[in-house]
Motif scaffolding. Structure first.
Motif, PDB file in Angstrom:
ATOM      1  N   GLY A  11      13.602  67.660  39.727  1.00 49.25           N
ATOM      2  CA  GLY A  11      14.117  68.933  40.217  1.00 49.25           C
ATOM      3  C   GLY A  11      15.342  68.744  41.092  1.00 49.25           C
ATOM      4  O   GLY A  11      16.273  69.558  41.070  1.00 49.25           O
ATOM      5  N   LEU A  12      15.359  67.667  41.868  1.00 52.43           N
ATOM      6  CA  LEU A  12      16.508  67.390  42.724  1.00 52.43           C
ATOM      7  C   LEU A  12      17.719  66.968  41.901  1.00 52.43           C
ATOM      8  O   LEU A  12      18.863  67.201  42.299  1.00 52.43           O
ATOM      9  N   THR A  13      17.478  66.347  40.739  1.00 52.00           N
ATOM     10  CA  THR A  13      18.579  66.029  39.827  1.00 52.00           C
ATOM     11  C   THR A  13      19.266  67.295  39.349  1.00 52.00           C
ATOM     12  O   THR A  13      20.499  67.377  39.309  1.00 52.00           O
ATOM     13  N   VAL A  14      18.483  68.296  38.982  1.00 54.36           N
ATOM     14  CA  VAL A  14      19.050  69.575  38.535  1.00 54.36           C
ATOM     15  C   VAL A  14      19.895  70.191  39.649  1.00 54.36           C
ATOM     16  O   VAL A  14      21.029  70.637  39.425  1.00 54.36           O
ATOM     17  N   LEU A  15      19.343  70.229  40.859  1.00 51.97           N
ATOM     18  CA  LEU A  15      20.082  70.784  41.994  1.00 51.97           C
ATOM     19  C   LEU A  15      21.417  70.071  42.173  1.00 51.97           C
ATOM     20  O   LEU A  15      22.463  70.716  42.334  1.00 51.97           O
ATOM     21  N   LEU A  16      21.396  68.743  42.142  1.00 56.14           N
ATOM     22  CA  LEU A  16      22.616  67.960  42.353  1.00 56.14           C
ATOM     23  C   LEU A  16      23.683  68.288  41.324  1.00 56.14           C
ATOM     24  O   LEU A  16      24.838  68.562  41.677  1.00 56.14           O
ATOM     25  N   PHE A  17      23.317  68.279  40.047  1.00 51.70           N
ATOM     26  CA  PHE A  17      24.329  68.436  39.007  1.00 51.70           C
ATOM     27  C   PHE A  17      24.815  69.878  38.874  1.00 51.70           C
ATOM     28  O   PHE A  17      25.989  70.101  38.540  1.00 51.70           O
ATOM     29  N   VAL A  18      23.953  70.837  39.141  1.00 50.83           N
ATOM     30  CA  VAL A  18      24.409  72.230  39.120  1.00 50.83           C
ATOM     31  C   VAL A  18      25.415  72.463  40.247  1.00 50.83           C
ATOM     32  O   VAL A  18      26.515  72.997  40.034  1.00 50.83           O
ATOM     33  N   PHE A  19      25.054  72.061  41.453  1.00 51.93           N
ATOM     34  CA  PHE A  19      25.933  72.336  42.597  1.00 51.93           C
ATOM     35  C   PHE A  19      27.170  71.450  42.586  1.00 51.93           C
ATOM     36  O   PHE A  19      28.264  71.901  42.945  1.00 51.93           O
ATOM     37  N   SER A  20      27.028  70.203  42.165  1.00 46.54           N
ATOM     38  CA  SER A  20      28.184  69.308  42.122  1.00 46.54           C
ATOM     39  C   SER A  20      29.203  69.782  41.085  1.00 46.54           C
ATOM     40  O   SER A  20      30.425  69.702  41.312  1.00 46.54           O
ATOM     41  N   TYR A  21      28.730  70.298  39.938  1.00 52.04           N
ATOM     42  CA  TYR A  21      29.666  70.822  38.943  1.00 52.04           C
ATOM     43  C   TYR A  21      30.344  72.094  39.454  1.00 52.04           C
ATOM     44  O   TYR A  21      31.519  72.346  39.172  1.00 52.04           O
ATOM     45  N   PHE A  22      29.621  72.875  40.233  1.00 51.16           N
ATOM     46  CA  PHE A  22      30.210  74.037  40.887  1.00 51.16           C
ATOM     47  C   PHE A  22      31.337  73.598  41.821  1.00 51.16           C
ATOM     48  O   PHE A  22      32.418  74.213  41.849  1.00 51.16           O
ATOM     49  N   LEU A  23      31.105  72.531  42.579  1.00 49.63           N
ATOM     50  CA  LEU A  23      32.155  71.991  43.455  1.00 49.63           C
ATOM     51  C   LEU A  23      33.342  71.481  42.644  1.00 49.63           C
ATOM     52  O   LEU A  23      34.498  71.670  43.024  1.00 49.63           O
ATOM     53  N   PHE A  24      33.042  70.819  41.532  1.00 47.29           N
ATOM     54  CA  PHE A  24      34.106  70.286  40.676  1.00 47.29           C
ATOM     55  C   PHE A  24      35.020  71.407  40.180  1.00 47.29           C
ATOM     56  O   PHE A  24      36.252  71.286  40.208  1.00 47.29           O
TER      57      PHE A  24
END
Length: 586
Positions: free
Chosen positions: A172-185
């Protein structure tokens, strides 16, 4: 080769290398032992850049994925090379290719992610940060893992966010990381935000599209904030739960040798080791009441206290070893949990060909009697077994162990209220003169009623980093005991990484953990996943660590009951949703 050289010396190639290194470096620095967790949000940016630049160029994405795998492996898992040479005994010219190939095979998630993300980004045709979370979760679920390492484990270095593992583990933390990190990107382009702002303010534009934009951006922030709020609530909730009991536990870290290569005889080396164990136990206990003494994996290598026909034939049963473990239990009136080699006959057929060895840990009760044992189920490739028979010829170090089958908890027993006695305490030299029965007879006037007072869940070595495996144990343990021997990896970050991956089990189950290592780092972990007092034993040193372990009230967490239900549900529902968009655009 010339084409590769030209590419990596070009501006385009240098930028690609920078992306590989940035992803690997940020991930490494965000993880143990550096634990700069704020850097984790930057780690996926290199992957996003490469995917966007080469979107739809499948061969290039595959090659870049392999490059990410090798560079990442070299940063975070360089100790694999050490393991292959020291643990596996392979020469450097074989260890090098094994390292590279294992780096690619065990990190197929990188090319898998790039391909899946690129495919969906092209086919869906819309800006969905959720695509990134879906693609990496699928990559972590569906690609091979020998050392289960997930991006969510890095996020879990944050003590608030890590509490969400009670529901969704690291996935679940992997999903959080990649969703928010791509938003930052995507947010790195100011023109995009200016366009969105103007579009939303312009009258007469498509109202439905405006709502979708607001919903898309809002969903990312809602996910991010919900993880923080839920993590904070769980942290507060469990910090205020009172234990139902407390146990005094002593970890003994003997720093036993891997083997005997320094010219001394086995008997001489073992004598020095047992003297050290005897002294460390005495110093660590300090004459106080101890409920459990824990020795690590390979704390006393090569021997067994299990007296059977099979252990006698192979010579692994040694009366002096059983006598010494009995002395420690009886002298301190404590349970003693120790590692040993166990041997039996395959299918009960008594012949040397049918002898099978097990990496086993056993418990000696406070009366010096051997009780339950646990045989390791998940064996370490290149260390405890080889995938192919012919490979044993390449390495004399590799063992031929069989996997255990039992997944039962280890009961422990009532201890004496006081260790004071008028008997002269027996020491290591006495174990060479006293048989196990003689040791028990010596202390028979000070026996303790054998009364089971609890049980713990035993895990040997890297079994602790496999959440799906730990769930298979039956019963409600008081706490975890993880015994391991990280000496095979030298003075590297492996022991910290190993521990950090394993401490997630304390959050998923809300149980304390006792981590006992042969040469560091030993530590106690509470039910919030925190290292108690942040007190670690030194690496490549002999030491003791004493602590009070809280027995938390029996509670079946969501993850323990349902496992990966939430991550799988997200994966399936998202797959259906994105599949709809792919079909719609045909």
């Amino acid at each position: 080769m010339k084409a590769l050289f030209r590419f990596f010396t070009s501006r385009e190639g240098l930028i690609a290398v920078l992306c590989y290194v940035a992803t690997a470096a940020f991930a490494t620095l965000a993880f143990a032992p550096y634990s700069q967790s704020y850097l984790v949000w930057l780690s996926p940016l290199g992957l996003f850049y490469i995917e966007k630049k080469y979107r739809g160029e499948w061969k290039k994405l595959i090659w870049h994925g392999f490059a990410f795998a090798i560079v990442f492996y070299s940063f975070s898992f360089y100790w694999i090379y050490y393991m292959v040479t020291v643990f596996g005994g392979f020469p450097w010219f074989l260890a090098g290719p094994i390292f590279v190939l294992s780096g690619i095979f065990l990190n197929i998630k990188f090319p898998f992610f790039l391909l899946l993300f690129s495919f969906l980004a092209k086919k869906v045709g819309k800006y969905f940060p959720w695509l990134a979370g879906f693609s990496m979760l699928a990559a972590e679920f569906l690609t091979p893992q020998v050392f289960p390492w997930y991006f969510g484990n890095i996020v879990a270095e944050n003590h608030i966010l890590s509490q969400n593992a009670e529901y969704a583990s690291a996935y679940g933390l992997t999903v959080l990381l990649f969703v928010f990190s791509y938003f930052l990107f995507q947010s790195l382009r100011p023109k995009r935000w200016l366009f969105i702002f103007r579009y939303l303010r312009t009258e007469g534009k498509n109202l439905l599209r405006k709502r979708k934009i607001v919903l898309g951006i809002g969903s990312v922030w809602l996910l991010f904030l919900s993880f923080w709020v839920n993590g904070a609530y769980l942290f507060w909730k469990w910090e205020n739960v009172l234990p139902v009991a407390k146990r005094e536990v002593l970890i003994v870290q003997p720093n036993a040798p891997l083997e005997f290569r320094d010219g001394r005889s086995v008997a001489e080396e073992m004598n020095l080791l047992m003297q050290r164990i005897d002294r460390l136990t005495e110093e660590g206990a300090k004459g106080d009441k101890i409920d459990l003494i824990v020795f690590p994996e390979s704390g006393v290598p090569f021997y067994s206290t299990h007296e059977t026909e099979a252990t006698k034939i192979t010579g692994v049963y040694q009366p002096w070893f059983e006598s010494q473990m009995a002395i420690l239990a009886l002298r301190h009136k404590a349970n003693v949990f120790f590692n040993e080699i166990d041997v039996d006959f395959l299918n009960g057929i008594k012949s040397r060909r049918n002898l099978r060895s097990y990496n086993s840990s056993a418990l000696m009760n406070p009366n010096g009697e051997r009780r339950e044992s646990y045989q390791k189920v998940y064996l370490l490739i290149f260390g405890e077994y080889m995938p192919f028979e012919w490979m044993y010829e390449l390495s004399e170090q590799t063992g031929r162990f069989e996997a255990g089958k039992s997944l039962s908890l280890i009961p422990y027993y009532k201890t004496a209220d006081s260790v004071s006695t008028n008997l002269t305490p027996l020491r290591w030299p006495d174990s060479l003169q006293f048989s196990p029965s003689m040791v028990r007879d010596y202390y028979k006037t000070h026996t303790v009623p054998e009364e089971k007072v609890g049980s713990f869940l035993p895990l040997i070595c890297y079994e602790v980093i496999i959440p799906e495996f730990v769930r298979r144990f039956q019963g409600d343990p008081d706490f975890f005991v993880n015994v391991t021997n990280d000496k095979w990896y030298g003075n590297t970050v492996e022991t910290y990484e190993h521990h950090t991956l394993g401490r997630m089990r304390s959050i998923e189950f809300r149980k304390w953990m006792v981590r006992s290592t042969n040469s560091g780092t030993s530590v106690f972990v509470d039910h919030l996943g925190r290292n108690v007092k942040n007190e670690f034993t030194a690496v490549e040193a002999s030491a003791t660590l004493r602590g009070t372990v809280d027995v938390m009230p029996g509670y079946e967490t969501f993850y323990r009951r349902f496992g990966n239900l939430l991550p799988w549900s997200f994966l399936i529902l998202s797959g259906i949703y994105f599949g709809y968009y792919v079909a719609k655009r045909r």
